[in-house]
Write a protein that holds these residues in place. Structure first.
Motif, PDB file in Angstrom:
ATOM      1  N   ARG A  43      65.537   3.611  61.066  1.00  0.00           N
ATOM      2  CA  ARG A  43      64.618   4.770  61.044  1.00  0.00           C
ATOM      3  C   ARG A  43      65.015   6.278  61.137  1.00  0.00           C
ATOM      4  N   ARG A  44      66.234   6.202  61.712  1.00  0.00           N
ATOM      5  CA  ARG A  44      67.162   7.508  62.070  1.00  0.00           C
ATOM      6  C   ARG A  44      67.681   8.001  60.819  1.00  0.00           C
ATOM      7  N   GLN A  45      68.316   6.936  60.413  1.00  0.00           N
ATOM      8  CA  GLN A  45      68.905   7.279  58.842  1.00  0.00           C
ATOM      9  C   GLN A  45      68.044   7.566  57.885  1.00  0.00           C
ATOM     10  N   VAL A  46      66.699   6.818  57.812  1.00  0.00           N
ATOM     11  CA  VAL A  46      65.759   7.357  56.531  1.00  0.00           C
ATOM     12  C   VAL A  46      65.273   8.767  57.049  1.00  0.00           C
ATOM     13  N   ILE A  47      65.005   9.148  58.250  1.00  0.00           N
ATOM     14  CA  ILE A  47      64.733  10.383  58.710  1.00  0.00           C
ATOM     15  C   ILE A  47      65.907  11.546  58.334  1.00  0.00           C
ATOM     16  N   ASP A  48      66.982  11.279  58.595  1.00  0.00           N
ATOM     17  CA  ASP A  48      68.264  12.046  58.193  1.00  0.00           C
ATOM     18  C   ASP A  48      68.484  12.407  56.891  1.00  0.00           C
ATOM     19  N   GLN A  49      67.753  11.440  55.911  1.00  0.00           N
ATOM     20  CA  GLN A  49      67.745  11.646  54.404  1.00  0.00           C
ATOM     21  C   GLN A  49      66.668  12.352  53.894  1.00  0.00           C
ATOM     22  N   GLY A  50      65.717  12.826  54.951  1.00  0.00           N
ATOM     23  CA  GLY A  50      64.800  13.695  54.521  1.00  0.00           C
ATOM     24  C   GLY A  50      63.314  12.757  54.098  1.00  0.00           C
ATOM     25  N   ILE A  51      63.197  11.628  54.365  1.00  0.00           N
ATOM     26  CA  ILE A  51      62.284  10.864  54.098  1.00  0.00           C
ATOM     27  C   ILE A  51      61.499  10.573  55.242  1.00  0.00           C
ATOM     28  N   LYS A  52      60.040  10.720  54.952  1.00  0.00           N
ATOM     29  CA  LYS A  52      59.094  11.100  55.988  1.00  0.00           C
ATOM     30  C   LYS A  52      58.919   9.552  56.492  1.00  0.00           C
ATOM     31  N   VAL A  53      58.520   9.422  57.782  1.00  0.00           N
ATOM     32  CA  VAL A  53      58.117   8.117  58.456  1.00  0.00           C
ATOM     33  C   VAL A  53      57.045   8.333  59.255  1.00  0.00           C
ATOM     34  N   LYS A  54      56.227   7.260  58.955  1.00  0.00           N
ATOM     35  CA  LYS A  54      54.716   7.200  59.902  1.00  0.00           C
ATOM     36  C   LYS A  54      54.818   6.104  60.519  1.00  0.00           C
ATOM     37  N   GLU A  55      54.460   6.133  61.837  1.00  0.00           N
ATOM     38  CA  GLU A  55      54.239   5.285  62.733  1.00  0.00           C
ATOM     39  C   GLU A  55      53.042   4.258  62.420  1.00  0.00           C
ATOM     40  N   ASP A  56      53.091   2.948  62.223  1.00  0.00           N
ATOM     41  CA  ASP A  56      52.099   2.035  61.947  1.00  0.00           C
ATOM     42  C   ASP A  56      51.575   1.297  63.369  1.00  0.00           C
ATOM     43  N   GLU A  57      50.464   0.671  62.870  1.00  0.00           N
ATOM     44  CA  GLU A  57      49.931  -0.147  64.088  1.00  0.00           C
ATOM     45  C   GLU A  57      50.630  -1.073  64.686  1.00  0.00           C
ATOM     46  N   PRO A  58      50.894  -1.393  65.744  1.00  0.00           N
ATOM     47  CA  PRO A  58      51.741  -2.379  66.142  1.00  0.00           C
ATOM     48  C   PRO A  58      51.362  -3.840  65.890  1.00  0.00           C
ATOM     49  N   LEU A  59      52.137  -4.839  65.826  1.00  0.00           N
ATOM     50  CA  LEU A  59      51.938  -6.114  65.698  1.00  0.00           C
ATOM     51  C   LEU A  59      52.452  -6.746  67.071  1.00  0.00           C
ATOM     52  N   GLU A  60      51.827  -7.870  67.375  1.00  0.00           N
ATOM     53  CA  GLU A  60      52.485  -8.470  68.518  1.00  0.00           C
ATOM     54  C   GLU A  60      53.722  -8.984  68.401  1.00  0.00           C
ATOM     55  N   SER A  61      54.692  -8.403  69.338  1.00  0.00           N
ATOM     56  CA  SER A  61      56.261  -8.867  69.189  1.00  0.00           C
ATOM     57  C   SER A  61      56.821  -8.126  68.029  1.00  0.00           C
ATOM     58  N   ALA A  62      56.195  -7.192  67.376  1.00  0.00           N
ATOM     59  CA  ALA A  62      56.922  -6.321  66.419  1.00  0.00           C
ATOM     60  C   ALA A  62      56.780  -4.988  66.421  1.00  0.00           C
ATOM     61  N   LYS A  63      57.905  -4.122  66.306  1.00  0.00           N
ATOM     62  CA  LYS A  63      57.986  -2.716  66.228  1.00  0.00           C
ATOM     63  C   LYS A  63      57.802  -2.439  64.638  1.00  0.00           C
ATOM     64  N   ARG A  64      57.079  -1.600  64.050  1.00  0.00           N
ATOM     65  CA  ARG A  64      57.032  -1.222  62.584  1.00  0.00           C
ATOM     66  C   ARG A  64      56.858   0.288  62.449  1.00  0.00           C
ATOM     67  N   TRP A  65      56.995   0.827  61.086  1.00  0.00           N
ATOM     68  CA  TRP A  65      56.759   2.152  60.911  1.00  0.00           C
ATOM     69  C   TRP A  65      56.711   2.100  59.271  1.00  0.00           C
ATOM     70  N   ILE A  66      56.117   3.238  58.833  1.00  0.00           N
ATOM     71  CA  ILE A  66      56.049   2.918  57.156  1.00  0.00           C
ATOM     72  C   ILE A  66      56.820   4.153  56.659  1.00  0.00           C
ATOM     73  N   SER A  67      57.392   3.968  55.359  1.00  0.00           N
ATOM     74  CA  SER A  67      57.818   5.177  54.811  1.00  0.00           C
ATOM     75  C   SER A  67      57.720   5.117  53.292  1.00  0.00           C
ATOM     76  N   LYS A  68      57.157   5.972  52.801  1.00  0.00           N
ATOM     77  CA  LYS A  68      57.138   6.153  51.312  1.00  0.00           C
ATOM     78  C   LYS A  68      58.040   6.817  50.657  1.00  0.00           C
ATOM     79  N   PHE A  69      58.664   6.417  49.608  1.00  0.00           N
ATOM     80  CA  PHE A  69      59.471   7.283  48.961  1.00  0.00           C
ATOM     81  C   PHE A  69      59.784   6.856  47.555  1.00  0.00           C
ATOM     82  N   LEU A  70      60.262   7.780  46.519  1.00  0.00           N
ATOM     83  CA  LEU A  70      60.379   7.186  45.108  1.00  0.00           C
ATOM     84  C   LEU A  70      61.870   7.127  44.842  1.00  0.00           C
TER      85      LEU A  70
END
Length: 72
Positions: A43-70
């Motif tokens: 997540r930190r590497q993606v953000i450091d490259q200037g790509i936006k990250v959006k937190e997503d709804e948690p799933l049981e026993s899983a952390k997750r986030w969304i990133s859309k890029f071209l």
């Protein structure tokens, strides 16, 4: 694959192939997902490259986030 409209990505031993199909109708929630050992470091590497990250709804026993890029 690029000449047919697709993409082939590789990072170490991991490969992702995404193709194009003219009559393709996607599912409402269709997307690739990856299981990684250190999600926060990625997540930190993606953000450091200037790509936006959006937190997503948690799933049981899983952390997750969304990133859309071209990729061009």
């Amino acid at each position: 694959m690029a000449k047919r409209g697709g993409i082939w990505l590789q990072c170490g031993a991991h490969q992702l192939h995404i193709g194009i199909q003219e009559d393709f109708i996607p599912a409402n929630k269709a997307h690739p997902a990856f299981n990684v050992e250190n999600l926060e470091a990625l997540r930190r590497q993606v953000i450091d490259q200037g790509i936006k990250v959006k937190e997503d709804e948690p799933l049981e026993s899983a952390k997750r986030w969304i990133s859309k890029f071209l990729i061009s």
